[in-house]
Design a protein around this motif. Structure first.
Motif, short mmCIF file in Angstrom:
data_model
loop_
_atom_site.label_atom_id
_atom_site.label_comp_id
_atom_site.label_asym_id
_atom_site.label_seq_id
_atom_site.Cartn_x
_atom_site.Cartn_y
_atom_site.Cartn_z
N ALA A 116 0.82 -1.22 0.00
CA ALA A 116 0.00 0.00 0.00
C ALA A 116 0.86 1.27 0.00
N ASN A 246 -8.63 12.66 2.11
CA ASN A 246 -9.04 12.89 0.72
C ASN A 246 -9.53 14.32 0.50
N SER A 263 -4.12 4.04 -5.20
CA SER A 263 -4.00 2.62 -4.93
C SER A 263 -2.89 2.06 -5.81
N GLN A 265 -2.39 -0.81 -6.54
CA GLN A 265 -2.90 -1.95 -7.31
C GLN A 265 -3.55 -1.50 -8.60
N ALA A 270 -7.31 5.99 -4.22
CA ALA A 270 -7.80 4.95 -3.31
C ALA A 270 -9.19 5.32 -2.81
N GLU A 271 -10.08 4.35 -2.80
CA GLU A 271 -11.43 4.55 -2.25
C GLU A 271 -11.72 3.36 -1.35
N THR A 272 -11.54 3.58 -0.04
CA THR A 272 -11.71 2.45 0.87
C THR A 272 -12.65 2.81 2.02
N VAL A 296 -4.93 3.78 2.05
CA VAL A 296 -5.04 2.88 0.89
C VAL A 296 -5.67 1.54 1.31
#
Ligand code: AMP
Ligand code: MG
Length: 337
Positions: A116, A246, A263, A265, A270-272, A296
């Motif tokens: 991350a 954010n 992110s 990945q 990133a939206e967590t 992340v």
């Protein structure tokens, strides 16, 4: 003949109040008074660096900003003769042991945060340019192209030689301000006349020594309100605190918010389910790296990572729920809505 009365002032009327005044003045001098702190603000690492010293000297406050500026000249990709810029331009460089040592440690943190925290996403960040002049949603093809050459596992550190693949860009954005707080602590430790200090570099803060109020108070920014309006407060002893959120750098397109924390990945913001994460740790670099990593990872996946690093955190969810880890429950006070 008139009788004249000569009125004389009894000397006791002067001597008694005068001696009382003198005794009071001496006693007042003996009462310990709240020190006026030394306060200085400079610009470094792309944001404000504010130093508040209790005790200490102006020189110590100045030395802190000088050391942070030296750090910036070593690690910033926007300073053209930094090690980072040199590597990003030439794909390899022989650095000094401090630089390669830090980078090696940060690569390990990449592994220990399930990938991350990743210092090699500079090319992907540049496409989005969030907070810059060319903010945009890049095409899927552009993101995939930049992602192919990014990723901490593609970076090679051999002794003091650092090598990156063509197209990769190293970026200390997620850890630099925390490193600045570490530099500040080293300067403060060399001045025994400092009883306490607060040094803030962007979203990272060093709490050093003793607070004149007993404990240090750190406000957690309300993610939806004006800068300075807090959602909660932490009462803390000496340590480091960093926040990633954010609301700090973002743009909105077609009603959707795109923030500056990516992110590793997907290459997308990133939206967590979180608006911010505040991490308390024993080093500035660690608190900064972990605040980015936990943002992340999201709440659930962050808990084992925080435990591994012996760090604590406060999460603000998309619903503005404030969730501390166990070690911060007693330190946290929610602000009245
Ligand atoms: P912070 O505000 O400390 O969370 O750092 C965010 C900054 O770090 C961004 O502006 C990027 O420059 C960079 N960055 C974005 N996503 C990541 C990530 N997943 N790992 C490391 N650095 C990142
Ligand atoms: Mg960070």
């Amino acid at each position: 003949m008139h009788d004249f009365k000569v009125s004389r002032i009894n000397p006791l009327f002067i001597i008694i109040p005068l001696s009382l005044f003198l005794v009071a003045a001496v006693l007042w001098d003996l009462v310990p008074k709240q020190q006026e702190p030394i306060e200085k603000t400079a610009f470094a690492m792309g944001s404000a660096l504010t130093v508040t010293l209790y005790g200490g000297t102006e020189e110590t406050a100045d030395q802190i900003s000088q050391q942070v500026q030296l750090l910036e000249h070593r690690i910033s990709p926007t300073v053209s003769d930094s090690y980072t810029s040199f590597i990003n331009r030439n794909l390899s460089a022989v650095t000094d042991a401090d630089y390669s040592g830090d980078l090696r440690l940060f690569m390990e943190w990449g592994a220990e945060t399930e990938g991350a925290f990743d210092l090699t996403l500079g090319a992907v960040s540049a496409l989005w340019d969030i907070g810059g002049e060319n903010e945009r949603v890049p095409s899927e093809a552009e993101i995939q192209q930049a992602m192919k050459v990014s990723g901490w596992a593609n970076l090679v550190i051999d002794g003091n030689t650092v090598r990156i693949p063509e197209g990769m860009q190293i970026d200390f954005g997620a850890v630099g301000k925390g490193m600045a707080c570490d530099e500040a602590k080293t300067v403060l430790q060399a001045d025994p006349s400092v009883s306490g200090a607060v040094v803030a570099s962007g979203g990272s803060v060093l709490l050093y020594g003793d607070s004149p109020d007993g404990a240090w108070t750190v406000g957690i920014q309300h993610p939806d309100k004006e800068i300075g309006e807090t959602i909660a407060e932490l009462q803390l002893e000496e340590g480091f605190v960093s926040t990633s959120g954010n609301y700090q750098k973002y743009f909105i397109r077609d009603g959707k918010r795109y923030c500056h924390i990516l992110s590793p990945q997907t290459g997308y913001p990133a939206e967590t389910g979180l608006k911010s994460v505040t991490v308390v740790a024993d080093s500035g670099a660690l608190s900064d790296a972990l605040s980015t990593a936990c943002f992340v990872l999201g709440y659930e996946k962050s808990l084992p990572v925080l435990e591994r690093f012996d760090a604590q955190a406060v999460f603000i969810t998309d619903e503005n729920e404030v969730i501390p880890t166990d070690g911060l429950t007693d330190a946290l006070t929610l602000q009245a809505a």
